[in-house]
Design a protein around this motif. Structure first.
Motif, PDB file in Angstrom:
ATOM      1  N   ARG A   1       1.015  -1.131   0.143  1.00  0.00           N
ATOM      2  CA  ARG A   1       0.022  -0.089  -0.110  1.00  0.00           C
ATOM      3  C   ARG A   1       0.789   1.086  -0.145  1.00  0.00           C
ATOM      4  NH1 ARG A   1      -3.465  -3.242   4.238  1.00  0.00           N
ATOM      5  NH2 ARG A   1      -1.586  -3.323   5.088  1.00  0.00           N
TER       6      ARG A   1
ATOM      7  N   SER B   1      -7.457  -6.456  -8.961  1.00  0.00           N
ATOM      8  CA  SER B   1      -8.366  -6.738  -7.536  1.00  0.00           C
ATOM      9  C   SER B   1      -8.415  -8.398  -7.336  1.00  0.00           C
ATOM     10  CB  SER B   1      -9.775  -6.127  -7.729  1.00  0.00           C
ATOM     11  OG  SER B   1     -10.560  -6.426  -6.595  1.00  0.00           O
ATOM     12  N   HIS B   2      -8.400  -8.777  -5.956  1.00  0.00           N
ATOM     13  CA  HIS B   2      -8.371 -10.154  -5.708  1.00  0.00           C
ATOM     14  C   HIS B   2      -9.975 -10.393  -5.584  1.00  0.00           C
ATOM     15  CE1 HIS B   2      -4.287 -11.264  -5.324  1.00  0.00           C
ATOM     16  NE2 HIS B   2      -4.046 -10.029  -4.696  1.00  0.00           N
TER      17      HIS B   2
ATOM     18  N   TYR C   1     -11.892  -9.917  -2.765  1.00  0.00           N
ATOM     19  CA  TYR C   1     -12.167 -10.334  -1.572  1.00  0.00           C
ATOM     20  C   TYR C   1     -13.324  -9.758  -1.081  1.00  0.00           C
ATOM     21  CZ  TYR C   1      -7.115 -11.673  -1.153  1.00  0.00           C
ATOM     22  OH  TYR C   1      -6.025 -12.030  -1.226  1.00  0.00           O
TER      23      TYR C   1
ATOM     24  N   LYS D   1     -13.005 -10.687   4.600  1.00  0.00           N
ATOM     25  CA  LYS D   1     -11.548 -10.953   4.505  1.00  0.00           C
ATOM     26  C   LYS D   1     -10.935  -9.532   4.365  1.00  0.00           C
ATOM     27  CE  LYS D   1      -8.624 -14.006   2.074  1.00  0.00           C
ATOM     28  NZ  LYS D   1      -8.634 -15.419   1.272  1.00  0.00           N
ATOM     29  N   ARG D   2     -11.562  -8.278   3.498  1.00  0.00           N
ATOM     30  CA  ARG D   2     -10.966  -7.068   3.389  1.00  0.00           C
ATOM     31  C   ARG D   2     -10.914  -6.446   4.801  1.00  0.00           C
ATOM     32  NH1 ARG D   2     -14.562  -6.123  -0.614  1.00  0.00           N
ATOM     33  NH2 ARG D   2     -15.774  -4.811   0.948  1.00  0.00           N
TER      34      ARG D   2
ATOM     35  N   SER E   1      -7.235  -4.212   2.263  1.00  0.00           N
ATOM     36  CA  SER E   1      -7.188  -4.367   0.616  1.00  0.00           C
ATOM     37  C   SER E   1      -6.143  -3.205   0.306  1.00  0.00           C
ATOM     38  CB  SER E   1      -8.653  -4.021   0.131  1.00  0.00           C
ATOM     39  OG  SER E   1      -8.669  -3.776  -1.174  1.00  0.00           O
TER      40      SER E   1
ATOM     41  N   SER F   1      -6.007  -2.674  -2.830  1.00  0.00           N
ATOM     42  CA  SER F   1      -6.780  -1.584  -3.877  1.00  0.00           C
ATOM     43  C   SER F   1      -7.480  -0.551  -2.918  1.00  0.00           C
ATOM     44  CB  SER F   1      -7.616  -2.467  -4.937  1.00  0.00           C
ATOM     45  OG  SER F   1      -8.438  -3.259  -4.102  1.00  0.00           O
ATOM     46  N   ASP F   2      -8.175  -1.006  -2.355  1.00  0.00           N
ATOM     47  CA  ASP F   2      -8.873   0.097  -1.389  1.00  0.00           C
ATOM     48  C   ASP F   2      -8.216   0.897  -1.003  1.00  0.00           C
ATOM     49  OD1 ASP F   2     -11.715   0.611  -0.214  1.00  0.00           O
ATOM     50  OD2 ASP F   2     -10.710   0.324   1.636  1.00  0.00           O
TER      51      ASP F   2
END
Length: 167
Positions: free
Chosen positions: A114, A133-134, A136, A140-141, A146, A148-149
């Motif tokens: 990140r 993006s996985h 999730y 899980k996130r 995450s 990407s988040d």
């Protein structure tokens, strides 16, 4: 008469980690952002492939189970991490080889993905960050976070998150 200044192309950062999601995102980026038929008069884009090597785990001389970690073991783990990064970057560069009109830079940095991605975007003043993006779910996130988040909220550029179609 004014001098003609050659404009610089876009700086596109692509997160690569060796997973199918990041490979798909790189291929999507090349198909949609980098035209293989660009003219020589158009500005040349720079694609910056970024891989974040995780920090090595910190072990005391003896872990909780009483196993003694030698310098050879920790050196072996570090070598594996470097070899993995080299392999991932070689595969990513092979995907880019047919796009002669784009300059490809490679950055392998150690740290949290990140922070590495957001830091790279800011440092090079990237126009866009492209990442996979996985997919999730919420739980899980929430537990592992995450990448990407985090990047979508904190990167100093536009962020394109590419979802791989379900097979």
């Amino acid at each position: 008469m004014a001098d003609v200044v050659e404009s610089e192309g876009r700086k596109i950062v692509v997160a690569v980690d060796g997973g199918e999601e990041s490979t798909f995102a790189l291929q999507w980026c090349l198909r949609n952002f980098v035209s293989s038929s660009a003219t020589t008069s158009s500005p040349r884009d720079t694609l910056v492939l970024v891989y974040a090597r995780p920090y090595p785990p910190v072990y005391s001389a003896m872990d909780g189970t009483g196993v003694l970690f030698s310098e050879e073991i920790t050196a072996s783990l570090d070598k594996y991490s470097r070899d993995l990064a080299d392999s991932v970057m070689n595969r990513a560069q092979k995907i880019c080889k047919d796009y002669n009109n784009v300059k490809v830079d490679v950055k392998v940095t150690q740290g949290d993905a990140r922070e590495v991605l957001c830091g790279t975007v800011e440092k090079i003043k990237a126009d866009v960050l492209v990442m996979g993006s996985h997919g999730y779910g919420f739980i899980k996130r929430a537990l592992i976070g995450s990448v990407s988040d985090h990047c979508s909220k904190n990167a100093k550029s536009s962020v394109v998150i590419v979802k791989r179609p379900a097979a």
